[in-house]
Design an enzyme around this catalytic site. Sequence first.
Site, short mmCIF file in Angstrom:
data_model
loop_
_atom_site.label_atom_id
_atom_site.label_comp_id
_atom_site.label_asym_id
_atom_site.label_seq_id
_atom_site.Cartn_x
_atom_site.Cartn_y
_atom_site.Cartn_z
CE LYS A 179 -14.38 -1.86 21.67
NZ LYS A 179 -13.67 -3.15 21.59
CG ASP B 204 -13.76 4.19 31.18
OD1 ASP B 204 -13.23 5.30 30.92
OD2 ASP B 204 -13.33 3.13 30.68
CB ILE B 205 -11.32 5.46 34.66
CG1 ILE B 205 -10.22 5.77 35.69
CG2 ILE B 205 -10.73 4.76 33.44
CD1 ILE B 205 -9.67 4.52 36.38
CB VAL B 206 -10.34 11.21 34.65
CG1 VAL B 206 -9.22 12.21 34.35
CG2 VAL B 206 -11.61 11.62 33.91
N GLY C 88 -5.58 11.95 32.38
CA GLY C 88 -6.33 13.15 31.99
C GLY C 88 -6.14 13.52 30.52
CG LEU C 89 -2.33 12.85 28.72
CD1 LEU C 89 -1.25 11.79 28.53
CD2 LEU C 89 -1.85 14.21 28.21
CE LYS D 72 -6.38 4.07 37.34
NZ LYS D 72 -5.48 3.16 36.59
CG PHE E 220 -5.16 -1.56 34.95
CD1 PHE E 220 -4.91 -0.43 34.17
CD2 PHE E 220 -5.99 -2.55 34.42
CE1 PHE E 220 -5.45 -0.30 32.90
CE2 PHE E 220 -6.52 -2.43 33.14
CZ PHE E 220 -6.26 -1.30 32.39
CG ASP F 110 -10.55 -2.91 28.17
OD1 ASP F 110 -10.62 -1.71 28.49
OD2 ASP F 110 -9.75 -3.35 27.33
NE ARG G 8 -14.53 -3.56 26.57
CZ ARG G 8 -13.78 -2.46 26.64
NH1 ARG G 8 -14.02 -1.56 27.56
NH2 ARG G 8 -12.80 -2.26 25.78
P1 IMP Z 1 -6.27 8.82 30.38
O1 IMP Z 1 -4.93 8.31 30.84
O2 IMP Z 1 -6.92 9.70 31.42
O3 IMP Z 1 -6.17 9.46 29.04
O4 IMP Z 1 -7.22 7.55 30.24
C1 IMP Z 1 -7.30 6.86 29.04
C2 IMP Z 1 -8.22 5.68 29.11
O5 IMP Z 1 -7.46 4.60 29.62
C3 IMP Z 1 -9.45 5.73 29.97
O6 IMP Z 1 -10.56 6.32 29.37
C4 IMP Z 1 -9.72 4.24 30.15
O7 IMP Z 1 -10.45 3.74 29.04
C5 IMP Z 1 -8.33 3.66 30.17
N1 IMP Z 1 -7.92 3.38 31.55
C6 IMP Z 1 -7.20 4.17 32.39
N2 IMP Z 1 -7.03 3.58 33.58
C7 IMP Z 1 -7.69 2.39 33.50
C8 IMP Z 1 -7.92 1.32 34.43
O8 IMP Z 1 -7.48 1.30 35.61
N3 IMP Z 1 -8.65 0.28 33.96
C9 IMP Z 1 -9.15 0.22 32.71
N4 IMP Z 1 -8.98 1.20 31.82
C10 IMP Z 1 -8.26 2.28 32.21
MG MG Z 2 -12.03 5.15 28.14
#
Ligand code: IMP
Ligand code: MG
Length: 173
Positions: A41, A98-100, A103-104, A129, A150, A157, A163
Amino acid sequence: MKKLKVLLDEETIAKRVRELGEQITRDYADAEHLVVVPIMKGSFLFAADLIRQIDRELSVEFLGLRSYGAGTETSGVVQITYDLTQSVTHQHVLVVEDIVDTGLSMRYLLENLGTRQPRSLKLCSLLHKPARTRVKVPIDYLGFTIDDHFVVGYGLDYAEKFRNLPYIGVIEN
Ligand code: IMP
Ligand code: MG
């Protein structure tokens, strides 16, 4: 109620979104059509603002992702909770995230969408990040690089809350 510190205010976000929209508009000058894929979302507000700054013919196809994990940590196990309703084969696809963080999620998704044989596949992320990178994913369009906090607001969220904040903030404990 938790206390929040503003990291990126409304004006800063709006200016950057305009710039990204202009860049995307230029880069897709030769594309007949663009399929924008906001990841639910968290990217719904960013995507809503971004597409209004893209002066190209486009359609929007939502995609829902869930990465399992407790609290603010991802486990790396990613699941598609809502899939595209149209085929993207031979289409130009722009994923809007929204945010990487680690990266997974984006590695999983870009691999998955890649198998559907789009004409092109790019990623636009509002935030990155780098301190938390576990797998590198190329971000074609990036809003802001942030430190290892965070963050919440502008679609992002914490436990489904915050949000609706018009800015991006950091929760202070
Ligand atoms: P990944 O760790 O790159 O796979 O990110 C997974 C998801 O975690 C992102 O798409 C966000 O929805 C959520 N996420 C990661 N970091 C944050 C943060 O600082 N605030 C809110 N959501 C986050
Ligand atoms: Mg996300």
